[in-house]
Design a protein around this motif. Structure first.
Motif, PDB file in Angstrom:
ATOM      1  N   ILE A   1       0.602  -1.206  -0.246  1.00 40.42           N
ATOM      2  CA  ILE A   1       0.385  -0.402   0.566  1.00 40.42           C
ATOM      3  C   ILE A   1       0.453   1.156   0.008  1.00 40.42           C
ATOM      4  CG2 ILE A   1      -1.974   1.330   1.084  1.00 40.42           C
ATOM      5  CD1 ILE A   1      -3.365  -0.920   1.980  1.00 40.42           C
ATOM      6  N   ALA A   2       1.623   1.067   1.014  1.00 36.10           N
ATOM      7  CA  ALA A   2       2.656   2.483   0.602  1.00 36.10           C
ATOM      8  C   ALA A   2       3.487   2.642  -0.402  1.00 36.10           C
ATOM      9  CB  ALA A   2       4.281   1.995   2.117  1.00 36.10           C
ATOM     10  N   GLN A   3       3.335   1.839  -1.254  1.00 37.46           N
ATOM     11  CA  GLN A   3       4.323   2.235  -2.108  1.00 37.46           C
ATOM     12  C   GLN A   3       3.775   2.466  -3.376  1.00 37.46           C
ATOM     13  OE1 GLN A   3       5.659  -1.858  -4.154  1.00 37.46           O
ATOM     14  NE2 GLN A   3       7.684  -1.303  -5.020  1.00 37.46           N
ATOM     15  N   GLY A   4       2.026   1.797  -3.678  1.00 40.27           N
ATOM     16  CA  GLY A   4       1.677   2.785  -4.140  1.00 40.27           C
ATOM     17  C   GLY A   4       1.159   3.702  -4.251  1.00 40.27           C
ATOM     18  N   PHE A   5       0.491   3.902  -2.528  1.00 39.38           N
ATOM     19  CA  PHE A   5       0.540   5.531  -3.011  1.00 39.38           C
ATOM     20  C   PHE A   5       1.276   6.395  -3.127  1.00 39.38           C
ATOM     21  CE2 PHE A   5       0.923   9.199   1.053  1.00 39.38           C
ATOM     22  CZ  PHE A   5      -0.080   9.685   0.957  1.00 39.38           C
TER      23      PHE A   5
END
Length: 237
Positions: free
Chosen positions: A100-104
């Protein structure tokens, strides 16, 4: 704020479509999509940087900006804080998402760092002209579908980044216009291109770069052109 609302809404809609597309893809197709996204991100980063350099960019400035910004970002440890935010969102969203952090971060940088985001928001705030943000919305909508299909639901939260970032420029447009000159926007775009390129390295698993810790680098050009350059010119006049 209409243009910004539309932009954030289109990213939200595109992300939802991307989630539906992702759920229908087999793992081997997800990998090839990820590779395509990684290569595209690297190309966008290179093209953005070279465009700024060919239009009078100052190489020493972006090097100094990345060094100073990186030192500050590492001290604050922005990357770790974003990862913690990602873990928090993951605990709330679930669905087996692990990046999620990478996508965000990837989507937020792509959607926020660039001349269209800055100039479009200034036009929207100063003259009520939302045309550039409408055009940006179309591009971001398509990109959000592709990104979400490979990076997952984290991309959807970038709509909040766009809303806050562009919304702030719109609201304070009259005060930011003297600061965000053509030279400043050019240098921010160069640095943004380099940061986007580093995201591509991470997506392709070539090299893990703490891109988020380099984010403060985009604040150095405004400081340079507003404070440091006038001081140098005064001293050597």
């Amino acid at each position: 704020m209409l243009g910004t609302y539309v932009n954030a809404g289109v990213i939200l809609l595109g992300s939802i479509i991307g989630i539906l597309v992702k759920n229908g893809l087999k793992d081997r197709y997800k990998w090839i999509v990820m590779h395509g996204v990684g290569l595209s991100v690297m190309f966008i980063g290179i093209a953005t940087t070279l465009n700024g350099m060919m239009n009078g960019g100052e190489p020493i400035l972006f090097i100094i900006s990345l060094v100073l910004g990186g030192i500050f970002g590492e001290w604050v440890n922005i990357e770790k804080r974003l990862e913690q935010l990602g873990l928090f969102l993951q605990s709330k969203v679930g669905n087996g998402e692990h990046n999620i952090a990478q996508g965000f971060v990837t989507a937020s940088l792509l959607f926020c760092v660039g001349t269209m985001a800055i100039l479009g928001s200034l036009e929207s705030g100063l003259r009520g002209n939302h045309d550039m943000l409408y055009a940006k919305s179309v591009l971001d909508g398509v990109t959000s579908i592709i990104l979400t299909s490979s990076l997952g639901i984290g991309v959807i939260f970038s709509s909040v980044s766009v809303l806050l970032y562009q919304g702030a420029i719109v609201i304070f447009a009259s005060r930011l216009e003297p600061v965000l000159t053509g030279e400043v926007i050019r240098e921010i775009s160069i640095i943004g291109g380099i940061l986007i390129f580093s995201l591509g390295l991470s997506l392709l698993e070539i090299k893990k770069v703490k891109t988020a810790n380099l984010l403060p680098a985009i604040l150095i050009p405004p400081i340079y052109f507003m404070l440091i350059l006038p001081l140098i010119e005064m001293l050597f006049a």
